[in-house]
Motif scaffolding. Sequence first.
Motif, mmCIF file in Angstrom:
data_model
loop_
_atom_site.group_PDB
_atom_site.id
_atom_site.type_symbol
_atom_site.label_atom_id
_atom_site.label_comp_id
_atom_site.label_asym_id
_atom_site.label_seq_id
_atom_site.Cartn_x
_atom_site.Cartn_y
_atom_site.Cartn_z
ATOM 1 N N GLU A 581 0.767 -0.808 0.244
ATOM 2 C CA GLU A 581 0.027 0.204 -0.135
ATOM 3 C C GLU A 581 0.905 1.013 -0.217
ATOM 4 O O GLU A 581 0.235 2.220 -0.910
ATOM 5 C CB GLU A 581 -0.382 -0.083 1.021
ATOM 6 C CG GLU A 581 -2.290 1.123 1.272
ATOM 7 C CD GLU A 581 -2.928 1.026 2.398
ATOM 8 O OE1 GLU A 581 -4.301 2.236 2.735
ATOM 9 O OE2 GLU A 581 -3.191 0.256 2.965
ATOM 10 N N ARG A 582 1.778 1.340 1.130
ATOM 11 C CA ARG A 582 2.737 2.858 0.741
ATOM 12 C C ARG A 582 3.674 2.758 -0.726
ATOM 13 O O ARG A 582 3.167 4.174 -0.917
ATOM 14 C CB ARG A 582 3.920 2.522 1.519
ATOM 15 C CG ARG A 582 5.053 3.434 2.119
ATOM 16 C CD ARG A 582 6.369 2.851 2.794
ATOM 17 N NE ARG A 582 6.703 1.694 2.847
ATOM 18 C CZ ARG A 582 7.847 2.718 2.349
ATOM 19 N NH1 ARG A 582 8.655 4.386 1.433
ATOM 20 N NH2 ARG A 582 9.242 1.708 1.153
ATOM 21 N N LEU A 583 3.523 1.533 -1.318
ATOM 22 C CA LEU A 583 4.846 1.863 -2.465
ATOM 23 C C LEU A 583 3.828 2.409 -3.834
ATOM 24 O O LEU A 583 3.466 3.269 -4.738
ATOM 25 C CB LEU A 583 5.265 0.521 -2.452
ATOM 26 C CG LEU A 583 6.628 0.022 -1.985
ATOM 27 C CD1 LEU A 583 7.116 -1.263 -2.242
ATOM 28 C CD2 LEU A 583 7.553 1.394 -2.187
ATOM 29 N N TRP A 584 2.449 1.381 -3.098
ATOM 30 C CA TRP A 584 1.131 1.836 -4.305
ATOM 31 C C TRP A 584 1.274 3.902 -4.331
ATOM 32 O O TRP A 584 1.248 4.261 -5.237
ATOM 33 C CB TRP A 584 0.171 1.326 -4.301
ATOM 34 C CG TRP A 584 -1.029 1.704 -5.482
ATOM 35 C CD1 TRP A 584 -1.700 2.134 -4.825
ATOM 36 C CD2 TRP A 584 -1.566 0.585 -5.864
ATOM 37 N NE1 TRP A 584 -3.221 2.061 -5.892
ATOM 38 C CE2 TRP A 584 -2.643 1.003 -6.136
ATOM 39 C CE3 TRP A 584 -1.061 -0.475 -6.591
ATOM 40 C CZ2 TRP A 584 -3.923 0.376 -7.567
ATOM 41 C CZ3 TRP A 584 -2.138 -0.757 -7.836
ATOM 42 C CH2 TRP A 584 -2.894 -0.747 -8.321
ATOM 43 N N LEU A 585 0.940 3.703 -3.418
ATOM 44 C CA LEU A 585 0.356 5.742 -2.715
ATOM 45 C C LEU A 585 1.354 6.168 -2.763
ATOM 46 O O LEU A 585 1.080 7.714 -3.375
ATOM 47 C CB LEU A 585 -0.495 5.475 -1.841
ATOM 48 C CG LEU A 585 -1.220 5.018 -1.458
ATOM 49 C CD1 LEU A 585 -2.070 4.640 0.102
ATOM 50 C CD2 LEU A 585 -2.544 5.172 -2.187
ATOM 51 N N TYR A 586 3.023 5.484 -3.555
ATOM 52 C CA TYR A 586 4.275 7.111 -3.932
ATOM 53 C C TYR A 586 3.635 6.827 -5.281
ATOM 54 O O TYR A 586 3.697 8.640 -5.630
ATOM 55 C CB TYR A 586 5.437 6.086 -3.791
ATOM 56 C CG TYR A 586 5.944 7.373 -3.901
ATOM 57 C CD1 TYR A 586 6.873 8.334 -2.819
ATOM 58 C CD2 TYR A 586 6.491 7.230 -5.148
ATOM 59 C CE1 TYR A 586 7.673 9.225 -3.657
ATOM 60 C CE2 TYR A 586 8.125 8.017 -5.908
ATOM 61 C CZ TYR A 586 8.336 8.817 -5.218
ATOM 62 O OH TYR A 586 9.081 9.508 -5.216
#
Length: 618
Positions: A581-586
């Motif tokens: 989720e963290r990487l996606w939202l970047y």
Amino acid sequence: MYKLYPPVKEIKKLDEKFPLKPSLSIAFDQEIPFVLENLKSSYNFQLVQSDADVICKLDQTLKPEAYKLIIQTDKIYLYYNDGASLFYASTTLKQILRQSKDSLICVEINDAPDFKVRGFMFDISRNKVAKLETIYSVIDIMADLKMNHFELYVEGFSFGYPSFKQYLEEDGYISVAEYQKIEQYCNERYIDLVANQNGFGHMGEWLKHDEFKDLAVCPEGIYLWGRDRAPTTLDPKDPRSIELIKKLYKDMLPISNSKYFNMNFDEPFELGHGKSKELCEIEGKGNVYIDYTLLAYEEIKKYNKIPLIWADVLNEHIDLLHRLPADMIFVDWGYDAVYPFNKTLKKFKESGVKFIAAPGTTSWSSFFGRSQDWLENITNACQAILNYQGEGVLLTDWGDFGHLQFWPISYLPLVFTGSMAWNNKEGSLFPVKDYVNDFIFKDKKRMISDILFDLGNYYRYYGYGGNGTQGFYNFMWASIAATEKEPIDYFLMKCRYNMLNKDKRKAINNFFDSKLKELKFTDLKAIDSEIVIAEIIQTVKIMKMIVLLDEAYDETLTKEERIKAVKKIIKAERSYLKEQERLWLYRNKKGGLSESLSHLKNFFMFAKISLNYLEKGE
């Protein structure tokens, strides 16, 4: 001598030098938008009216997009035919300045592209809708590669249709205002943003809704590629189908400044079945397809657009091409090393139609791409375009089954395509790796390109999978199996003979571990360096979990060994999903994230089902 990307057609060293000053003056013989801004990104430039260090001169003897760059001891001359050619000349000068310190080597460069169309299609419709900043970064790479055609692939609700606001997911689409910003950003860099909208196959997101579901040619769906699938194809003989796409065109086409429009119309899988079965048997599938295409064409011409159309159906009906308008451009796609572009494009050439070749980045259905496949696939596509004088190349980057791959996986094939489309030279992979190391990742150790290229060849451990990798397919079938009535039987039916044995598991894990060790020695200075490293590590983690699932179903192991393997997968679930989720939202909007994560959650669910199965000893 300079390293220039894409390679220039002709460069002659003049054995003298141009001394650099803290600031260079530049003069234009006519106003050309964005050229000065392009140069200022690499050096300090001041605009003057005369007696400049850099002089831009119109030369109408040059072909469109061609330019000449001459560095003398006291002056630099940029000769151009049009705005695009001056922009390309400035891009080459920008690269030269970045590679120089106190002086420039005097050279004469003559350069022009091999292909008219040098394009890239970016999928924003399979869960993942990129943020504007991400899209701008894609455009920046394209601009530096002198590419000139960009498409955002649209199916479903990834575009902000004013007529269908009720179906748009919050933070899950490109709005009209955003599209216009993207178009301006493209146009400033002499890239044509070509509107793109599917309207025949790939209409599954529309057909899910009560308002449209009876427009499906097969409302019950179809069994395809090993599983039952929901309906995706509009009924071409239902007048409401054309009325729907009229509304889609009305929402999208008026805001586009491009003279082109990609109508898509690929993969109408259910055509010839369901409601269309009898009609296709009487009139022929090709004729039914073309009848509907012509209805859409009439609408497209109302907006003065030239349509592009995928060639997968028409490849099977070359004898019917005479029924289609002369201005249509056929886009022939194929994404494997063995796809016969030379054979298919020859047929289009002999038929007298315009055509484009569309290879792929192979990033989708693979996690890490398929390096050897994209290398040969793109090379074959570009060579065939040269052989049969096609319009150019359109590299595609898809997001099948959750769009789980990360964007940097596609850098190498994108740069390779840009290079080949401008200057089609054999053996151009090596400078492409240098370019990606130096100008995209800014890796001081110049290692990251080789690491990514190597990781993209992991599929050799599994054997060839076809438009994907067998490792990814094992993941996919596990995810799907989690929702089946008999999940273990379903998974084994699909994957029993495609899992790695003990020796291959050891080999592939050693391979991944060696790449992670190499990754520690890189020295990336790009603004997203931390994210890039994290994305690679995250991808290795999912691949290692897929290998663990193979281990869990290895009947040569003890029950305890198999249980231990599947427990490792289950233990990783929470941290893996949080990092995903963290990487996606970047890089991407939030809309679509939940659906994409569902594929991963189902994979972990299947691991839990497997644990229960193994513990019971069934």
